[in-house]
Design an enzyme around this catalytic site. Structure first.
Site, PDB file in Angstrom:
ATOM      1  N   CYS A 207     -25.475  14.357 -13.475  1.00 43.39           N
ATOM      2  CA  CYS A 207     -25.072  12.991 -13.813  1.00 43.39           C
ATOM      3  C   CYS A 207     -24.278  13.016 -15.126  1.00 43.39           C
ATOM      4  CB  CYS A 207     -26.303  12.111 -13.957  1.00 43.39           C
ATOM      5  SG  CYS A 207     -25.932  10.504 -14.675  1.00 43.39           S
TER       6      CYS A 207
ATOM      7  N   GLU B 180      13.749 -14.458   8.694  1.00 41.30           N
ATOM      8  CA  GLU B 180      12.903 -13.662   9.590  1.00 41.30           C
ATOM      9  C   GLU B 180      12.022 -12.738   8.765  1.00 41.30           C
ATOM     10  OE1 GLU B 180      15.543 -11.307  11.980  1.00 41.30           O
ATOM     11  OE2 GLU B 180      16.750 -13.057  12.517  1.00 41.30           O
TER      12      GLU B 180
ATOM     13  N   CYS C  71     -31.998   7.256 -16.987  1.00 32.81           N
ATOM     14  CA  CYS C  71     -30.591   7.545 -17.255  1.00 32.81           C
ATOM     15  C   CYS C  71     -29.968   6.364 -18.003  1.00 32.81           C
ATOM     16  CB  CYS C  71     -29.869   7.779 -15.922  1.00 32.81           C
ATOM     17  SG  CYS C  71     -28.085   7.846 -16.090  1.00 32.81           S
TER      18      CYS C  71
ATOM     19  N   TYR D 110      15.554  -8.055  17.003  1.00 32.01           N
ATOM     20  CA  TYR D 110      16.195  -9.112  16.225  1.00 32.01           C
ATOM     21  C   TYR D 110      17.716  -9.074  16.204  1.00 32.01           C
ATOM     22  CZ  TYR D 110      16.076  -5.279  12.842  1.00 32.01           C
ATOM     23  OH  TYR D 110      16.193  -4.052  12.239  1.00 32.01           O
TER      24      TYR D 110
ATOM     25  N   CYS E 268     -27.751   9.708  -9.060  1.00 30.20           N
ATOM     26  CA  CYS E 268     -28.537  10.194 -10.178  1.00 30.20           C
ATOM     27  C   CYS E 268     -29.879   9.500  -9.995  1.00 30.20           C
ATOM     28  CB  CYS E 268     -27.918   9.788 -11.510  1.00 30.20           C
ATOM     29  SG  CYS E 268     -29.070  10.046 -12.877  1.00 30.20           S
TER      30      CYS E 268
ATOM     31  N   LYS F 229      12.731  -9.169  -0.964  1.00 26.90           N
ATOM     32  CA  LYS F 229      11.561  -8.287  -0.956  1.00 26.90           C
ATOM     33  C   LYS F 229      10.339  -8.966  -1.582  1.00 26.90           C
ATOM     34  CE  LYS F 229      11.663  -4.333  -0.125  1.00 26.90           C
ATOM     35  NZ  LYS F 229      12.287  -3.011  -0.171  1.00 26.90           N
TER      36      LYS F 229
HETATM   37  S1  IVH Z   1      18.670  -7.068   9.779  1.00 28.38           S
HETATM   38  C1  IVH Z   1      22.866  -6.323   9.900  1.00 28.38           C
HETATM   39  N1  IVH Z   1      16.316  -8.043  10.287  1.00 28.38           N
HETATM   40  O1  IVH Z   1      14.948  -3.549   7.230  1.00 28.38           O
HETATM   41  C2  IVH Z   1      21.467  -6.127  10.276  1.00 28.38           C
HETATM   42  N2  IVH Z   1      16.449  -5.850   9.418  1.00 28.38           N
HETATM   43  O2  IVH Z   1      16.050  -2.794   4.557  1.00 28.38           O
HETATM   44  C3  IVH Z   1      20.688  -5.451   9.216  1.00 28.38           C
HETATM   45  N3  IVH Z   1      14.273  -4.741   9.164  1.00 28.38           N
HETATM   46  O3  IVH Z   1      17.322  -1.195   8.241  1.00 28.38           O
HETATM   47  C4  IVH Z   1      19.246  -5.457   9.484  1.00 28.38           C
HETATM   48  N4  IVH Z   1      13.058  -6.393   9.937  1.00 28.38           N
HETATM   49  O4  IVH Z   1      15.236  -1.511   9.719  1.00 28.38           O
HETATM   50  C5  IVH Z   1      17.008  -6.989   9.837  1.00 28.38           C
HETATM   51  N5  IVH Z   1      14.286  -9.038  10.819  1.00 28.38           N
HETATM   52  C6  IVH Z   1      14.987  -7.983  10.375  1.00 28.38           C
HETATM   53  C7  IVH Z   1      14.346  -6.802   9.974  1.00 28.38           C
HETATM   54  C8  IVH Z   1      15.118  -5.743   9.480  1.00 28.38           C
HETATM   55  C9  IVH Z   1      13.034  -5.185   9.458  1.00 28.38           C
HETATM   56  C10 IVH Z   1      14.595  -3.423   8.581  1.00 28.38           C
HETATM   57  C11 IVH Z   1      15.743  -2.714   9.237  1.00 28.38           C
HETATM   58  C12 IVH Z   1      16.737  -2.453   8.138  1.00 28.38           C
HETATM   59  C13 IVH Z   1      15.889  -2.557   6.915  1.00 28.38           C
HETATM   60  C14 IVH Z   1      16.766  -2.948   5.737  1.00 28.38           C
END
Ligand code: IVH
Length: 680
Positions: free
Chosen positions: A420, A118, A443, A237, A438, A326
């Site tokens: 300038c 996700e 220049c 979610y 300027c 990330k």
């Molecule tokens: S799952 C056990 N799913 O990311 C559930 N978190 O860095 C843990 N976040 O605190 C979270 N999108 O605020 C989950 N699709 C997603 C998410 C998500 C954004 C945020 C959430 C969490 C943070 C963790």
């Protein structure tokens, strides 16, 4: 009789609440309304009439309750029914594989586990409580155990259903638990964020650094009316808690279930049979992250079987059953060591941030744009500040703003230069423009770019005089202004590296030929602010000679269609400068003094003839005026607003609503470089 009437009205009221909620959701969540706005309004008016007559009937889930609450004094605390967990991070594919290995070793069922991927939205986690299907409480995450009660604010968020299931035809299929607690991420979509910041800026209010801050700031303040005015939405979610009813045990099914209840749920989530495919999908989104309408800082890879995931347990607050993959950061903080000022061809002074070198997404960044001096003042950016710098895609890195909380008191406010930095002449500002200029044609910083422009194809078209040679000539001190080109001798050219007889003769030949260029071209070549080929042609039609033009007043100039007060002022200013007068005198002496020719004066046709352009945002190298002059010099037209007739939108940094509009109308969007290429 009276009794019956009362019952009817009450039944009708309940029916209206249900129907309005259903249509509200179709409109705001599903983007698929089945009735017109007018029909909706009619039902809403009926509802409001009943509520006015019977205030004691007003239902918690009535759509009228979305923005009705008064500002609160403070937030109450809410204890969450289960810990609101966080996620461990993985930076790159190997990290994600290492996570998989770790959990596989703990439990060999992981070997055959399926995964769901996700988007990880960079927003604010919110926890929503539904009792008997009605939205009764909403909270922030807080410390994971206890959060803040922001119910009144969340009620104003249009995509949050006030009652579930939203659609009455789902109720027979889905039995909703008596107490259902779901979790989602609230955010402001990127385009809306930019628009919001623009509005705040126009109102003289403080702008937000990024969409996350703006969503959090809008929800964690005490006035629900303010929240209601902000374009906040969310994606749900997770089911945190369910009492008195069954909910699915696979994450993939949870998402479907939440969607069926009427919650907004991402459509980017996908299920995979093995970790490698899940990682590959994540990496694909890393490259496409700009296609998402919201800021995502990664993707979350979750084990689909939630029972298995739960059995794996936690490390601190991070469940072992999921990992945040990330994306490389695109925004980092670093120290602003100083501000340099660069001088462009038209003399525009551009502030440039000198940064404590920092790596952003694989590249060491030492400099970043600060756009213009107004930007520095508006954001109150001070030398010595910790600043947030963004480097995304092909865009030049730029300073988003200062981290005010990190100030030590030693930071110094910045004063734009009054002279300038290259030639020491006083700088000037023109009304209606943000840039400082300027205006000294001699220049040195402008010289290279000036000569480059003078000899370019659209101007004097001097063949065999590329940028390298221009630089050589200036470096050797042979050219101090454009007029010096015409007094160059063969002997002088032969002193330059790479010049032999033939090359020198060819160049002198081209220069001789250039003396016969048209007056239109010469005027366009001078580099007067705002004067491109099109305006030059208009000036020639009107004045017929440089002698006449050079003595024209701003008033005379404005008689010409297409010459506004800014360009008029730019022209008068240019001819009024002693350094420019000297250049003109030298050109005349050298015989570069064309008169209007018969066919001249008309607007030139060009590759852009018949095309209409709109410019939005800050372009990397050109000012608005320059881009406009370039388009016009190629026969194109520049207008202010996007319509179906717009041929191209030229997109710069920090674009406004024009970008959205162009996209919605299917207008072709190009950047500065592409605009250039179109003329080649
Ligand atoms: S799952 C056990 N799913 O990311 C559930 N978190 O860095 C843990 N976040 O605190 C979270 N999108 O605020 C989950 N699709 C997603 C998410 C998500 C954004 C945020 C959430 C969490 C943070 C963790």
């Amino acid at each position: 009789m009276f009794y019956n009437h009362r019952m009817d009205a009450k039944t009708r009221y309940a029916e209206l609440v249900r129907e309005l909620n259903y249509h509200f959701n179709r409109y705001h969540v599903l983007d698929a309304p089945v009735i017109s706005d007018a029909e909706y309004d009619k039902l809403y008016i009926e509802l409001k009439r009943i509520e006015a007559e019977h205030p004691d009937w007003i239902a918690t889930d009535s759509p009228s309750q979305r923005a009705g609450a008064r500002p609160a004094d403070r937030f109450d605390k809410v204890r969450h029914p289960a810990p609101i967990l966080s996620l461990a991070n993985a930076f790159g594919a190997d990290d994600a594989r290492a996570w998989f290995e770790r959990v596989r070793k703990l439990d060999d069922r992981v070997e055959k586990a399926k995964f769901i991927v996700e988007p990880k939205i960079d927003g604010l986690s919110v926890i929503l409580h539904y009792r008997d299907g009605v939205f009764v409480q909403g909270a922030t995450r807080g410390d994971g155990e206890v959060g803040e009660d922001i119910t009144s604010n969340l009620r104003t968020v249009k995509t949050i259903p006030l009652r579930i299931p939203v659609s009455s035809d789902q109720s027979s299929v889905i039995k909703v638990p008596n107490h259902l607690v779901v979790r989602g991420e609230a955010f402001i979509p990127i385009n809306d964020f930019e628009e919001l910041n623009k509005k705040l800026e126009e109102a003289g209010e403080k702008t937000y650094m990024n969409p996350r801050n703006s969503a959090a700031g809008s929800l964690r303040q005490l006035d629900p009316k303010l929240t209601a005015s902000r374009p906040i939405t969310l994606l749900v979610y997770q089911i945190v808690h369910a009492e008195g009813g069954q909910v699915p045990t696979l994450q993939s099914e949870i998402l479907q279930y939440l969607r069926a209840l009427g919650f907004p749920v991402t459509d980017v989530a996908k299920r995979f049979d093995d970790i490698e495919s899940a990682i590959a999908y994540t990496e694909r989104w890393d490259k496409k992250r700009d296609d998402l309408p919201y800021e995502a800082d990664g993707m979350v890879i979750k084990i689909d079987d939630l029972n298995l995931a739960a059995e794996l347990g936690f490390v601190g607050k991070d469940p072992r059953g999921a990992i945040a993959f990330k994306f490389p950061a695109r925004e980092v903080t670093t120290t602003l060591l100083g501000i340099d000022v660069e001088v462009g061809r038209t003399g525009v002074l551009t502030p440039k941030a000198v940064l404590d070198a920092v790596e952003i997404n694989g590249v060491i960044v030492k400099n970043a744009t600060l756009h213009n001096f107004d930007y520095i003042a508006e954001k109150d950016i001070r030398v010595g500040d910790r600043v947030l710098v963004k480097r995304a895609g092909e865009v030049i890195p730029y300073v988003i703003g200062p981290v005010v909380d990190a100030r030590t008191g030693k930071e110094k406010s910045y004063q734009p230069p009054s002279a300038c930095p290259a030639c020491g002449q006083p700088v000037e500002h023109f009304e209606g423009e943000v840039a400082w200029y300027c205006v000294n044609a001699a220049c040195p910083a402008q010289l290279v770019r000036n000569v480059e422009h003078f000899v370019s194809r659209g101007a004097m078209d001097i063949v065999g005089l590329g940028i390298k040679i221009v630089e050589q000539l200036i470096e050797a001190g042979l050219v101090n202004d454009v007029a010096d080109l015409f007094t160059l001798t063969k002997e002088q050219l032969l002193t330059l590296e790479g010049f032999a007889d033939k090359k020198a003769e060819n160049l002198l030949g081209s220069l001789e030929q250039a003396k016969r260029q048209s007056l239109n071209r010469l005027i366009a070549a001078l580099g007067i602010r705002g004067v491109g080929e099109v305006s030059a042609a208009d000036l020639v039609s009107h004045f017929g000679s440089l002698d006449a033009l050079s003595t024209a007043s701003a008033n005379d100039l404005q008689q010409i269609e297409g010459i506004g007060p800014n360009i008029a002022e730019g022209i008068v200013d240019w001819f009024g400068r002693p350094a420019n007068q000297k250049v003109l005198k030298k050109l005349k002496t050298a015989g570069v003094w064309p008169m209007m020719q018969k066919a001249e004066g008309r607007r030139q046709e060009g590759v852009f003839s018949g095309l209409t352009f709109v410019i939005t945002g800050t372009l990397p190298n050109w000012s608005r005026e320059e881009a406009k002059a370039f388009i016009e010099s190629n026969g194109g037209k520049v207008t202010d607003s996007v319509s179906k007739k717009t041929s191209y939108l030229v997109l710069g940094e920090n674009p406004g609503s024009k970008f959205e509009k162009a996209r919605s109308l299917g207008v072709k969007v190009i950047d500065e470089a592409e605009l250039h290429r179109l003329t080649m």
